[in-house]
Write an enzyme that holds these catalytic residues in place. Structure first.
Site, short mmCIF file in Angstrom:
data_model
loop_
_atom_site.label_atom_id
_atom_site.label_comp_id
_atom_site.label_asym_id
_atom_site.label_seq_id
_atom_site.Cartn_x
_atom_site.Cartn_y
_atom_site.Cartn_z
N CYS A 1 -8.77 91.70 71.58
CA CYS A 1 -8.58 92.90 72.22
C CYS A 1 -9.77 93.24 73.06
O CYS A 1 -9.85 93.90 73.97
CB CYS A 1 -7.98 93.85 71.48
SG CYS A 1 -6.22 93.46 70.65
N HIS B 1 -9.11 100.61 75.43
CA HIS B 1 -8.15 99.66 75.04
C HIS B 1 -6.84 100.43 74.29
O HIS B 1 -7.05 101.34 73.96
CB HIS B 1 -8.78 98.89 73.94
CG HIS B 1 -7.56 97.82 73.29
ND1 HIS B 1 -6.95 97.07 73.96
CD2 HIS B 1 -7.54 97.86 71.77
CE1 HIS B 1 -6.15 96.44 73.21
NE2 HIS B 1 -6.43 96.78 71.76
N ASN C 1 0.31 97.37 73.45
CA ASN C 1 -0.85 96.80 73.24
C ASN C 1 -0.79 95.53 73.95
O ASN C 1 -0.19 94.56 73.57
CB ASN C 1 -1.48 97.04 71.87
CG ASN C 1 -2.49 95.98 71.69
OD1 ASN C 1 -3.36 95.57 72.55
ND2 ASN C 1 -3.09 96.25 70.20
O1 UT7 Z 1 -5.54 95.76 69.42
C1 UT7 Z 1 -6.20 95.57 68.15
C2 UT7 Z 1 -6.24 96.78 67.33
N1 UT7 Z 1 -5.06 97.10 66.55
C3 UT7 Z 1 -4.73 98.22 66.30
O2 UT7 Z 1 -5.79 98.95 66.66
C4 UT7 Z 1 -3.56 98.65 65.35
C5 UT7 Z 1 -4.19 99.79 64.46
N2 UT7 Z 1 -3.22 100.42 63.66
C6 UT7 Z 1 -2.16 100.92 63.83
O3 UT7 Z 1 -1.72 101.43 65.08
C7 UT7 Z 1 -1.19 101.57 62.88
O4 UT7 Z 1 -1.66 101.42 61.77
C8 UT7 Z 1 0.28 101.01 63.00
C9 UT7 Z 1 1.11 101.53 64.21
C10 UT7 Z 1 0.22 99.46 63.07
C11 UT7 Z 1 1.09 101.53 61.76
O5 UT7 Z 1 1.06 103.08 61.56
P1 UT7 Z 1 0.75 103.53 59.97
O6 UT7 Z 1 1.14 105.06 60.38
O7 UT7 Z 1 -0.53 103.11 59.69
O8 UT7 Z 1 2.11 102.92 59.23
P2 UT7 Z 1 1.97 102.14 58.04
O9 UT7 Z 1 1.71 100.53 58.49
O10 UT7 Z 1 1.24 102.60 56.97
O11 UT7 Z 1 3.69 101.97 57.67
C12 UT7 Z 1 4.32 103.44 57.42
C13 UT7 Z 1 5.65 103.02 56.94
C14 UT7 Z 1 6.09 101.86 55.90
O12 UT7 Z 1 7.19 102.34 55.28
P3 UT7 Z 1 6.91 102.98 53.66
O13 UT7 Z 1 6.11 101.76 53.00
O14 UT7 Z 1 5.78 104.09 53.88
O15 UT7 Z 1 8.22 103.32 53.19
C15 UT7 Z 1 6.36 100.79 56.99
O16 UT7 Z 1 7.45 99.68 56.24
O17 UT7 Z 1 6.40 102.78 58.10
C16 UT7 Z 1 6.85 101.37 58.16
N3 UT7 Z 1 7.11 100.90 59.14
C17 UT7 Z 1 8.21 100.80 60.13
N4 UT7 Z 1 9.17 101.70 60.24
C18 UT7 Z 1 9.91 101.66 61.48
C19 UT7 Z 1 6.39 99.74 59.83
N5 UT7 Z 1 6.81 99.41 60.95
C20 UT7 Z 1 7.96 99.99 61.43
C21 UT7 Z 1 8.61 99.93 62.32
N6 UT7 Z 1 9.72 100.78 62.59
N7 UT7 Z 1 8.39 99.28 63.52
#
Ligand code: UT7
Length: 329
Positions: free
Chosen positions: A118, A256, A286
């Site tokens: 990225c 980004h 992204n």
């Molecule tokens: O470009 C390179 C750099 N990349 C980034 O900067 C990405 C950085 N990270 C992020 O943007 C965020 O961490 C994410 C968007 C990837 C995830 O957001 P989060 O608030 O950190 O969510 P999480 O991964 O902790 O997941 C929370 C919940 C989980 O459920 P439980 O375990 O709490 O029941 C996931 O299973 O959300 C669930 N979940 C989803 N639910 C519906 C994960 N993906 C999805 C989805 N739809 N697509």
């Protein structure tokens, strides 16, 4: 008495390209266990573009490059250097940059890919502008182009909803201007970083020298998020301090586009008003190395960014790699 002049790389034009097919969150939710509400709330993403038949990293890159050359009023034959940032090349080799060269009908120039995921566009910009400052090039195409849809695991809802395909490009030309950066235009300062200890937080589980396959993207999103906010704030402060600038001097932050919450947190840490931040993550998701030049081109074409504006570009991605650049447009 004549003032000393120094050579810098100036952005002479910008361009971008997107695949034909736009996919909304609601459409994704028909095949992936997710909802529009979750995606919008956690990421700010509403839609992304997905490459179809005949659309590749190199074709999108060439389309973006053509538009950048057109906006600069520069003929393809004048390009002496193509640096293409991508983590999703058409093939392992030859470089996609040489494919772009052929598509643009350029007989002879320097052409190579840069891979910093990225942060790739910031790395490519730094390489090209260094070559311009040193006299090794006078007109360069710097492109960020990706087709991440082809390395996504469409069974992994934690990653497949986050990425999209696209390309952005800038034409850099050499210009001799005032030594004082406050009076100069072009790329004024760049800082790059990498920390390979975090390879395992964002990677592709394949490659020519390991599995012999292309592999799929894997990410520990929450940990990447935490590092992104800290690293971006750090490098932004560094690059501004080098020019004795503060956030009050910035006309536009062109970040980004990974997650709207990262953009908000970065702007807050910098003390920058959100209306000074170019946001396209809602429409493009992204697009990795393409996201900064794509956002730049959108804001130039819709009239927000105008000549003379002070821009700060930044990115952070797999590796980890991260960087920032201050540019007088
Ligand atoms: O470009 C390179 C750099 N990349 C980034 O900067 C990405 C950085 N990270 C992020 O943007 C965020 O961490 C994410 C968007 C990837 C995830 O957001 P989060 O608030 O950190 O969510 P999480 O991964 O902790 O997941 C929370 C919940 C989980 O459920 P439980 O375990 O709490 O029941 C996931 O299973 O959300 C669930 N979940 C989803 N639910 C519906 C994960 N993906 C999805 C989805 N739809 N697509």
């Amino acid at each position: 008495m004549t003032q000393d002049l120094i050579r810098r790389a100036v952005i002479a034009g910008t361009g971008s390209a997107l695949p034909r097919r736009r996919v909304t969150n609601a459409e994704l939710a028909e095949t992936v266990d997710t909802t529009d509400e979750w995606i919008v709330e956690r990421t700010g993403i509403r839609a992304r573009y997905i490459a179809g038949d005949g659309e590749t990293t190199a074709t999108l890159a060439a389309d973006a490059a053509r538009r950048a050359l057109e906006s600069a009023g520069i003929a393809a034959a004048s390009v002496g250097l193509i640096v293409l940032a991508t983590a999703t090349p058409d093939q392992t080799f030859p470089s996609s940059a040489t494919k772009v060269q052929a598509l643009l009908g350029i007989d002879d120039c320097v052409a190579f890919d840069v891979q910093a995921v990225c942060s790739g566009f910031l790395y490519a910009l730094s390489v090209a502008e260094s070559m311009i400052r040193s006299g090794a090039a006078t007109t360069a195409l710097v492109i960020g182009a990706e087709t991440f849809s082809r390395i996504l695991d469409w069974e992994d809802r934690g990653t497949c909803v986050l990425f999209g395909d696209g390309a952005g490009a800038v034409v850099l030309t050499a210009e001799d201007g005032p030594a004082d950066p406050a009076q100069a235009r072009g790329v004024l300062s760049t800082r790059l970083h990498a920390d390979g200890r975090h390879n395992d937080l964002l990677y592709v589980d394949g490659g020519p020298s390991t599995t012999g396959t292309v592999g799929k993207l894997r990410m520990k999103g929450r940990e990447v998020f935490r590092h992104a906010v800290v690293n971006l704030a750090g490098v932004l402060n560094e690059v501004l301090a080098e020019l004795e600038l503060t956030s009050a001097d910035i006309d536009w932050l062109v970040p980004h586009q990974a997650n709207a919450r990262i953009l908000d947190a970065t702007a807050r840490k910098l003390g920058l008003s959100p209306d000074r931040v170019i946001v396209t993550v809602d429409q493009h998701a992204n697009t990795s190395a393409a996201s900064v030049p794509l956002a730049l081109d959108v804001a130039v074409r819709d009239g927000r960014i105008t000549r003379g504006d002070l821009l700060v570009l930044e990115a952070m991605g797999g590796g980890f790699t991260w960087g920032a650049s201050v540019v007088r447009f």
